[in-house]
Design a protein around this motif. Structure first.
Motif, mmCIF file in Angstrom:
data_model
loop_
_atom_site.group_PDB
_atom_site.id
_atom_site.type_symbol
_atom_site.label_atom_id
_atom_site.label_comp_id
_atom_site.label_asym_id
_atom_site.label_seq_id
_atom_site.Cartn_x
_atom_site.Cartn_y
_atom_site.Cartn_z
ATOM 1 N N ALA A 266 13.104 13.302 -5.620
ATOM 2 C CA ALA A 266 13.431 12.705 -4.648
ATOM 3 C C ALA A 266 14.527 13.372 -4.183
ATOM 4 O O ALA A 266 13.344 13.384 -2.653
ATOM 5 N N VAL A 267 15.646 13.967 -4.367
ATOM 6 C CA VAL A 267 16.501 14.346 -3.636
ATOM 7 C C VAL A 267 15.980 16.168 -2.834
ATOM 8 O O VAL A 267 16.178 16.272 -1.240
ATOM 9 N N ARG A 268 15.019 16.482 -3.479
ATOM 10 C CA ARG A 268 14.387 18.043 -3.158
ATOM 11 C C ARG A 268 13.814 17.523 -2.590
ATOM 12 O O ARG A 268 13.374 18.711 -1.022
ATOM 13 N N GLN A 269 12.694 16.480 -2.565
ATOM 14 C CA GLN A 269 11.819 16.235 -1.797
ATOM 15 C C GLN A 269 11.396 15.414 -0.081
ATOM 16 O O GLN A 269 11.759 16.139 0.675
ATOM 17 N N ILE A 270 12.629 15.253 -0.911
ATOM 18 C CA ILE A 270 13.072 13.632 0.731
ATOM 19 C C ILE A 270 14.135 15.029 2.112
ATOM 20 O O ILE A 270 15.058 14.499 1.523
ATOM 21 N N VAL A 271 13.531 15.469 3.038
ATOM 22 C CA VAL A 271 13.909 15.890 3.522
ATOM 23 C C VAL A 271 13.147 16.185 4.847
ATOM 24 O O VAL A 271 12.654 16.006 4.846
ATOM 25 N N LYS B 273 0.913 -1.107 0.081
ATOM 26 C CA LYS B 273 -0.144 -0.378 0.045
ATOM 27 C C LYS B 273 1.415 1.069 0.060
ATOM 28 O O LYS B 273 1.798 1.197 0.392
ATOM 29 N N SER B 274 -0.144 2.100 -0.358
ATOM 30 C CA SER B 274 1.067 3.847 -0.559
ATOM 31 C C SER B 274 0.918 4.245 0.564
ATOM 32 O O SER B 274 -0.148 4.258 0.975
ATOM 33 N N TYR B 275 1.692 5.014 1.325
ATOM 34 C CA TYR B 275 1.331 6.244 1.953
ATOM 35 C C TYR B 275 1.899 7.066 2.516
ATOM 36 O O TYR B 275 3.318 7.273 1.294
ATOM 37 N N ASP B 276 1.367 8.583 2.719
ATOM 38 C CA ASP B 276 2.420 9.555 3.208
ATOM 39 C C ASP B 276 2.720 9.719 4.592
ATOM 40 O O ASP B 276 2.488 9.032 5.666
ATOM 41 N N VAL B 277 4.583 9.831 4.082
ATOM 42 C CA VAL B 277 5.174 9.614 5.124
ATOM 43 C C VAL B 277 5.794 10.905 6.202
ATOM 44 O O VAL B 277 6.514 11.460 5.093
ATOM 45 N N LEU B 278 5.991 11.354 6.801
ATOM 46 C CA LEU B 278 6.549 12.440 7.556
ATOM 47 C C LEU B 278 8.406 11.969 8.136
ATOM 48 O O LEU B 278 8.549 10.960 8.697
ATOM 49 N N VAL B 279 9.203 12.467 7.295
ATOM 50 C CA VAL B 279 10.984 12.907 6.813
ATOM 51 C C VAL B 279 10.923 13.050 7.901
ATOM 52 O O VAL B 279 10.507 13.916 8.497
ATOM 53 N N GLU B 280 11.747 12.060 9.101
ATOM 54 C CA GLU B 280 12.484 12.461 10.362
ATOM 55 C C GLU B 280 14.259 12.647 10.097
ATOM 56 O O GLU B 280 14.741 13.728 10.463
ATOM 57 N N GLU B 281 14.322 11.619 9.185
ATOM 58 C CA GLU B 281 15.992 12.134 9.373
ATOM 59 C C GLU B 281 16.627 11.760 7.818
ATOM 60 O O GLU B 281 16.276 10.602 7.307
#
Length: 465
Positions: free
Chosen positions: A437-442, A390-398
């Motif tokens: 991906a690098v721009r979004q995943i912060v 399944k797909s999920y929105d995830v809050l990136v922590e580190e």
């Protein structure tokens, strides 16, 4: 005051105490002190302590002793719950602390540091009134997440719990104050608001709350928690709201409809059942039964089928027989909670349970907690497996630093069914050669992932946008 004065915060305890720590930092910085990350550079070290159970007390006291031994130049201020509970004892019996500060009025930290720097030994406490609040420029959470305290103290008086002895009776923050804080945090880019209190279900029902709330709960009307949530729902933007710590005896079922309507309110419920045996539940001064608690879980899932449930169990409570322990094991299997904490009973002086007969050996209590932990681990694994694909929105922590020279990026985050600090994580893989991906995943951002596999507590996922 000399602007070069520095302080270091040694933070302990729960999320509610973390908010207090953030408020202490804000006050000291407003006073002109500079926060440092190295205690060796600090003029004053604040140990913001926990006084809930014996192991937490020891950890906080050990921190005072270590600070005294390692940093003899610094002033040591013991603050927090342990200071609040034992201020009179520590005034004479803890010379390693240069000052004691309770948590009834955090603004007293100004007076405390002034006294410390003037060579005094302040011991400051204030009545437990209102809910300490204010701007918090620095948050101790991972980027993008914040705790918002909506109540203080507790009126439930569970027989094992020392919270009323430490933080007093229940009182609540006015809805307008909470909404203003949430609005401010969202405007600063915070994506996850965690509403906290000893019992969110009791919001608005403290003796001090009548003037602000219009009196006690109105039969047939909305719960005050729902009124607060409706006000928060008016705030525009993309953010999550998570409700933490709702007592099962007066769970506000009227909030479920709003949560279904406004999906920013996460269907995540932290409900500390503590036991699945009716006799132990009554001995804990709780009003429900195992059957009524199971019905509550069923009602939640009937409205919100995807609901994620966290709970807590206390093993070895005075009088807990093997049959009672087995009832709790059966209860856990019945509710199929996604997560749970299983702890052995800690006898706390001043609580009714400390005077009860039928003490359970600590080793036996630990064994029972371990069994519950094993049952929960099995349930958690199965529930995580059901999320694969399944797909999920995830809050990136580190972001995990890539040290092997490959083009694979790794990040750690949390999906909606994972609360900060206590649950599992989502491990996100992505291509370091993909600029989007690098721009979004912060840290502090939402990203969409697909769950690929699950382990004991975590999910492995790939970034999809």
């Amino acid at each position: 005051m000399d602007k070069e004065r520095t302080f270091f915060l040694d933070q302990h305890g729960c999320a509610k105490n973390q908010v207090d720590g953030e408020l202490l930092m804000a006050r000291l910085e407003a006073k002109g002190l500079v926060r440092v990350d190295d205690p060796a550079r600090a003029d004053v070290i604040i140990v913001n302590s926990c006084g809930f159970i014996e192991s937490a007390k020891k950890e906080s006291l050990d921190s005072v002793m270590d600070a005294r031994a390692s940093y003899p130049h610094a002033k040591i201020l013991l603050a927090g719950c342990l200071a609040e509970r034992y201020a009179s004892v520590f005034e004479s019996d803890l010379p390693e602390a240069d000052g004691i500060l309770g948590n009834g009025d955090l603004s007293l930290v100004d007076k405390a540091v002034d006294s410390l720097f003037a060579g005094g030994r302040p011991v400051l406490k204030a009545p437990q009134k209102g809910v300490c609040g204010g701007d918090r420029d620095t948050l101790l959470s991972f980027t993008g997440s914040a705790y918002v305290k909506i109540t203080e103290g507790c009126d439930n008086h569970c027989t094992f719990c020392a919270i009323p002895l430490i933080r007093g009776d229940l009182r609540s923050r006015p809805i307008a104050d909470v909404v203003a804080e949430v609005r401010s945090l969202v405007s600063r880019g915070v994506k996850e608001i965690n509403l906290i209190g000893q019992d969110l279900a009791a919001y608005g029902h403290g003796q001090e709350d009548g003037t602000d709330r219009g009196g006690s709960f109105r039969p047939g009307g909305k719960s005050f928690l729902l009124e607060l949530m409706e006000a928060i729902s008016e705030i525009p933007g993309q953010f999550w709201v998570r409700l933490l710590y709702i007592h099962p005896d007066h769970f506000n079922t009227d909030i479920l409809g709003l949560m279904k309507k406004d999906t920013r309110f996460l269907p995540y419920f932290d409900i500390p059942f503590q036991s699945g045996d009716d006799g132990i539940i009554r001995a804990m001064n709780r009003k429900g039964t195992a059957e009524s608690y199971i019905r509550l879980v069923e009602e939640i899932r009937s409205v919100l089928p995807e609901a994620s449930l966290r709970t807590t169990f206390l093993t070895g409570f005075p009088g807990e027989s093997e049959a009672a322990a087995e009832n709790t094991r059966a209860f856990l299997k019945a509710i199929q909670s996604d997560w749970s904490g299983c702890f052995s009973y800690s006898s706390e002086e001043g609580t009714p349970a400390a005077r009860m007969k039928g003490k359970v050996p600590h080793k036996k209590a630990e064994e029972r907690a371990a069994v519950l932990g094993e049952i929960q681990a099995s349930i958690t694994q199965e529930r995580l497996k059901s999320r694969v694909g399944k797909s999920y929105d995830v809050l990136v922590e580190e972001i995990i630093e890539n040290k092997d020279g490959t083009d694979e990026g790794l990040a750690i985050g949390r999906a909606w069914f994972e609360a900060p600090e206590v649950d599992g994580n989502v491990v996100i893989s992505y291509d370091l050669d993909d600029p989007e991906a690098v721009r979004q995943i912060v840290p502090g951002s939402f990203v969409t992932v697909r769950a690929l596999a699950s382990s004991e507590f975590d999910i492995s996922a790939e970034w999809i946008g």
